[in-house]
Scaffold this active site. Sequence first.
Site, PDB file in Angstrom:
ATOM      1  N   SER A  53       0.854  -1.191   0.000  1.00  0.00           N
ATOM      2  CA  SER A  53       0.000   0.000   0.000  1.00  0.00           C
ATOM      3  C   SER A  53       0.884   1.234   0.000  1.00  0.00           C
ATOM      4  CB  SER A  53      -0.891  -0.005   1.246  1.00  0.00           C
ATOM      5  OG  SER A  53      -1.543   1.237   1.412  1.00  0.00           O
ATOM      6  N   GLU A  54       0.623   2.150  -0.937  1.00  0.00           N
ATOM      7  CA  GLU A  54       1.412   3.375  -1.059  1.00  0.00           C
ATOM      8  C   GLU A  54       0.475   4.583  -1.119  1.00  0.00           C
ATOM      9  OE1 GLU A  54       4.707   3.924  -1.234  1.00  0.00           O
ATOM     10  OE2 GLU A  54       5.632   1.977  -1.658  1.00  0.00           O
ATOM     11  N   ALA A  55       0.334   5.283   0.009  1.00  0.00           N
ATOM     12  CA  ALA A  55      -0.479   6.498   0.019  1.00  0.00           C
ATOM     13  C   ALA A  55       0.189   7.572  -0.850  1.00  0.00           C
ATOM     14  CB  ALA A  55      -0.660   7.001   1.447  1.00  0.00           C
TER      15      ALA A  55
END
Length: 517
Positions: free
Chosen positions: A272-274
């Site tokens: 997950s990469e905001a």
Amino acid sequence: MITTPEKTNYQETSTYADVMAFIDVAIAGEDAARLISMGKSVDGKDIPVVVLASPMVNSAEEAKASGKPIIYIQGNIHSGEVEGKEALQVLLREILKGDKKHLLDNQILLFAPIYSADSNDKMEQGRRPSQEDSPVETGIRPNSQGWDLNRDGIKMDAIETKALIQNIIVPWDPALFVDLHTTNGVWHGYSLTWAPSYHTAGQKAPYDYTWDKILPEVTDKVLEKDDVHLGPYGYFYTRREGWPIKSIYTYNHHPRYLVNQFGLRNRMAILSEAFAHERLYQRMNSTYAFVREILEFTNKNGQEMLRINAEAEQAAIDDVISDAGKVQKGVRFEMVPTDEPVDNYRIYNYLETTNEKGQTTYLRKPEIITLKDVVNYSAFKPTTSATLPRGYVIPQELTHIVEHLKMHGVTVETLTKNARATGEEYTATALNKSSRPFEQHNMATIEGSFSAAKKRFKKGDYYVDLAQPLANLIFYMLEPESDDGLVTWNFFDEYFQQAGLEEKPVAYPIFKYFELN
């Protein structure tokens, strides 16, 4: 029960003491939650893991015996990327005190909100310029020993990595691993981007399920419930391709990245990469929504995930039993496009212009547009392959190799009598080491070739029968030409130096056998 960002109008992120105090209050008096320690950091901090289960389980053995999938989610592997740490606290509050108790109906959750515990508190302003000081101060990227914890999955130099693999991954055996990050600044048009575990030499089914089912469904649910856009992880290069861009590119396939290592463990994993350029409250919101919907999915589909993982594990074993000595598997890979491009790829628009030197350049505009049929370089194909063996024989003097394999969860056995092996021997002609250190290693690339061979081994030597659950990980670590194996990370430098490789060809000390008797 209020997080530090919520208390400070999202100007500050939680310290280690803040996280521990929040956990203590959240789990107090709760039968469905207990706190364990993954291990201690260099500075002596316990690395907290909250076990969430209904009914509660008192050990990894109890958890696995329950028949429920175990889902492990961690934040703060890089201490400047803080929203995972904060979002997990919010989820902990909502599961235990709010309306998300049902997420414990069919699964067991492990939350590790502050994995890099030491570096979190070494806060300064300006560490993450793409985040525009939101929060104002953040911790540092490497751990106390100077290692990037997300490049340590194979070599396990860091105390945190050893604790994670030995005390969580091996005994608890999560069906799904989720690692929460923030991008370094690419201006796509998504609030969060994701990637699965790239399987490379592993079994394909866990990857396919993650890519084809989990991620699309979660993406749709987040858009429907939160009006937040998620999409595939990738970088793009306007200088290379002009505008509009034609392609996006993921990160590489190496199992040094923890998410990728799960593909070799026949398990599922999600990166997950905001979006770095949004404010902290927005990054927390997108990360929270993403994890929430992952847990909704796993609560509903966990048994199917367990079945797919188990079938992949058995397929890895069956491949060794039926095809040892007959088939080739990749050990070095290159990035290639997926079969399908990305339709309606969201991206900030650009304006083509000319600078004072007459060169074409691009200025980012404020609106988000969609591009059709963007090529997605998120697949990998082998450029170098090696024969799949039945197993490997390791000389008894190479105890450091044996102990390292055991830390990963590999079963290593000892010859109880002298034995003869038929297989392949690799003869090295050169070991080329990088002049520039990476992660405090001058990474090595070997040159040489395999040849058919028969060898005798002594009682007390070690052998690894590859017909075991971690077959693909073992293969990737022990094959000499692997692009992320133990040769790469200098585990054999001393052996080759003492054997005189600079003056003459030298046999790689681990023999690849097809038969052992």
